[in-house]
Design a protein around this motif. Sequence first.
Motif, PDB file in Angstrom:
ATOM      1  N   ASP A 135       0.861  -1.184   0.000  1.00  0.00           N
ATOM      2  CA  ASP A 135       0.000   0.000   0.000  1.00  0.00           C
ATOM      3  C   ASP A 135       0.898   1.234   0.000  1.00  0.00           C
ATOM      4  OD1 ASP A 135       0.786   0.436   2.705  1.00  0.00           O
ATOM      5  OD2 ASP A 135      -0.934  -0.685   3.443  1.00  0.00           O
ATOM      6  N   ALA A 136       0.345   2.389   0.313  1.00  0.00           N
ATOM      7  CA  ALA A 136       1.125   3.629   0.244  1.00  0.00           C
ATOM      8  C   ALA A 136       2.257   3.690   1.259  1.00  0.00           C
ATOM      9  CB  ALA A 136       0.204   4.823   0.419  1.00  0.00           C
ATOM     10  N   ALA A 137       2.195   2.901   2.325  1.00  0.00           N
ATOM     11  CA  ALA A 137       3.198   3.022   3.377  1.00  0.00           C
ATOM     12  C   ALA A 137       3.864   1.716   3.793  1.00  0.00           C
ATOM     13  CB  ALA A 137       2.570   3.671   4.606  1.00  0.00           C
ATOM     14  N   SER A 138       3.519   0.601   3.169  1.00  0.00           N
ATOM     15  CA  SER A 138       4.144  -0.654   3.575  1.00  0.00           C
ATOM     16  C   SER A 138       4.005  -1.707   2.486  1.00  0.00           C
ATOM     17  CB  SER A 138       3.526  -1.176   4.874  1.00  0.00           C
ATOM     18  OG  SER A 138       2.180  -1.528   4.658  1.00  0.00           O
ATOM     19  N   CYS A 139       4.791  -2.763   2.642  1.00  0.00           N
ATOM     20  CA  CYS A 139       4.743  -3.876   1.696  1.00  0.00           C
ATOM     21  C   CYS A 139       5.344  -5.094   2.383  1.00  0.00           C
ATOM     22  CB  CYS A 139       5.550  -3.525   0.441  1.00  0.00           C
ATOM     23  SG  CYS A 139       5.381  -4.702  -0.910  1.00  0.00           S
ATOM     24  N   GLY A 140       4.733  -6.233   2.192  1.00  0.00           N
ATOM     25  CA  GLY A 140       5.244  -7.451   2.809  1.00  0.00           C
ATOM     26  C   GLY A 140       5.315  -8.589   1.805  1.00  0.00           C
ATOM     27  N   ALA A 141       6.513  -8.932   1.423  1.00  0.00           N
ATOM     28  CA  ALA A 141       6.713 -10.035   0.473  1.00  0.00           C
ATOM     29  C   ALA A 141       6.875 -11.341   1.232  1.00  0.00           C
ATOM     30  CB  ALA A 141       7.944  -9.780  -0.386  1.00  0.00           C
TER      31      ALA A 141
END
Length: 180
Positions: A75-81
């Motif tokens: 999203d605009a403030a985070s990412c989780g791969a």
Amino acid sequence: MPPPRLSFLVALSAILSLTGPARAETPYTPQELSLMRAFFQTMQPRSFELNAELCGYILRDDAGHLRITGPILGDAASCGAPWPTWGVVIASWHTHGAFNPDAYNELPSDVDVETDVEEGIDGWVATPGGRLWHVNGQTETIDLICGQGCLPADPDYDPSQTGEIAKRYTYEELLDRLGE
């Protein structure tokens, strides 16, 4: 004539001095840096267009080649791969999305550093201003690899809202700079 074992050690020492350590001056190889600079050339515009972070991992496959997973859409403030199930993970990577005057995203965040340290890897972060950062997960230092505009920058990026940016931060210095 030296004993056979000593000859072997002298020869081994000569070979090692010619090849040197895998990561002599930096915690990453020139190939890794080149790969990440080229990769972020395509990821940055997508990240701006989607107004979201994109992320993944860098790993070595069984043949020793560098590979990149993702992109995973955050999203605009985070990412989780998801953690890769193959290869040897050496670093994370992510963009910081589009420029947002209400968020400070020209530096890696404290969470970026904490996650890399916890996972025992390094990290690469690209910012809306076109900066490239490297997080050393062992030393908890954050180095500016190249400054504003070295990667594609968001057309809406306003450098007047960035303030002064150092070329290196310790984790504690980063927390101070971010006001944490």
